[in-house]
Motif scaffolding. Structure first.
Motif, PDB file in Angstrom:
ATOM      1  N   PHE A  17      20.094 -56.060  61.913  1.00  0.00           N
ATOM      2  CA  PHE A  17      19.772 -55.359  63.151  1.00  0.00           C
ATOM      3  C   PHE A  17      19.052 -56.277  64.138  1.00  0.00           C
ATOM      4  N   GLU A  18      18.319 -57.258  63.639  1.00  0.00           N
ATOM      5  CA  GLU A  18      17.488 -58.117  64.495  1.00  0.00           C
ATOM      6  C   GLU A  18      18.265 -59.289  65.100  1.00  0.00           C
ATOM      7  N   CYS A  19      18.914 -60.103  64.263  1.00  0.00           N
ATOM      8  CA  CYS A  19      19.533 -61.338  64.763  1.00  0.00           C
ATOM      9  C   CYS A  19      21.056 -61.324  64.739  1.00  0.00           C
ATOM     10  N   GLY A  30      19.047 -55.807  51.572  1.00  0.00           N
ATOM     11  CA  GLY A  30      17.722 -55.319  51.946  1.00  0.00           C
ATOM     12  C   GLY A  30      17.215 -55.950  53.225  1.00  0.00           C
ATOM     13  N   THR A  31      16.959 -57.253  53.185  1.00  0.00           N
ATOM     14  CA  THR A  31      16.475 -57.951  54.373  1.00  0.00           C
ATOM     15  C   THR A  31      17.347 -59.168  54.659  1.00  0.00           C
ATOM     16  N   CYS A  32      17.377 -59.558  55.917  1.00  0.00           N
ATOM     17  CA  CYS A  32      18.170 -60.698  56.359  1.00  0.00           C
ATOM     18  C   CYS A  32      17.603 -62.002  55.790  1.00  0.00           C
ATOM     19  N   PRO A  33      18.464 -62.879  55.268  1.00  0.00           N
ATOM     20  CA  PRO A  33      17.987 -64.155  54.754  1.00  0.00           C
ATOM     21  C   PRO A  33      17.503 -65.093  55.862  1.00  0.00           C
ATOM     22  N   ASP A  34      17.921 -64.850  57.122  1.00  0.00           N
ATOM     23  CA  ASP A  34      17.523 -65.720  58.229  1.00  0.00           C
ATOM     24  C   ASP A  34      16.218 -65.292  58.898  1.00  0.00           C
ATOM     25  N   CYS A  35      16.062 -63.957  59.144  1.00  0.00           N
ATOM     26  CA  CYS A  35      14.888 -63.518  59.915  1.00  0.00           C
ATOM     27  C   CYS A  35      14.085 -62.408  59.243  1.00  0.00           C
ATOM     28  N   ALA A  36      14.511 -61.950  58.070  1.00  0.00           N
ATOM     29  CA  ALA A  36      13.853 -60.876  57.314  1.00  0.00           C
ATOM     30  C   ALA A  36      13.980 -59.515  57.993  1.00  0.00           C
ATOM     31  N   GLY A  37      14.948 -59.360  58.913  1.00  0.00           N
ATOM     32  CA  GLY A  37      15.199 -58.071  59.553  1.00  0.00           C
ATOM     33  C   GLY A  37      15.976 -57.146  58.624  1.00  0.00           C
TER      34      GLY A  37
END
Length: 47
Positions: A17-19, A30-37
């Motif tokens: 959702f973030e990047c 669960g969370t994005c490996p790049d930005c933790a979004g």
């Protein structure tokens, strides 16, 4: 219109959702490996 059969063991595309990073995984990462979004399954409609 027909329902699409979804195989739960099949890999699905997930989008951040973030990047906007897209990864393919069998389970929700669960969370994005790049930005933790937060990640979402791209095969699930957003309403």
């Amino acid at each position: 219109m027909r329902d699409v059969e979804i195989d739960p063991d099949e890999a699905s595309p997930y989008e951040c959702f973030e990047c906007g990073t897209i990864i393919v995984a069998e389970d929700n990462p669960g969370t994005c490996p790049d930005c933790a979004g937060a990640m979402r399954n791209r095969w699930t409609a957003i309403e």
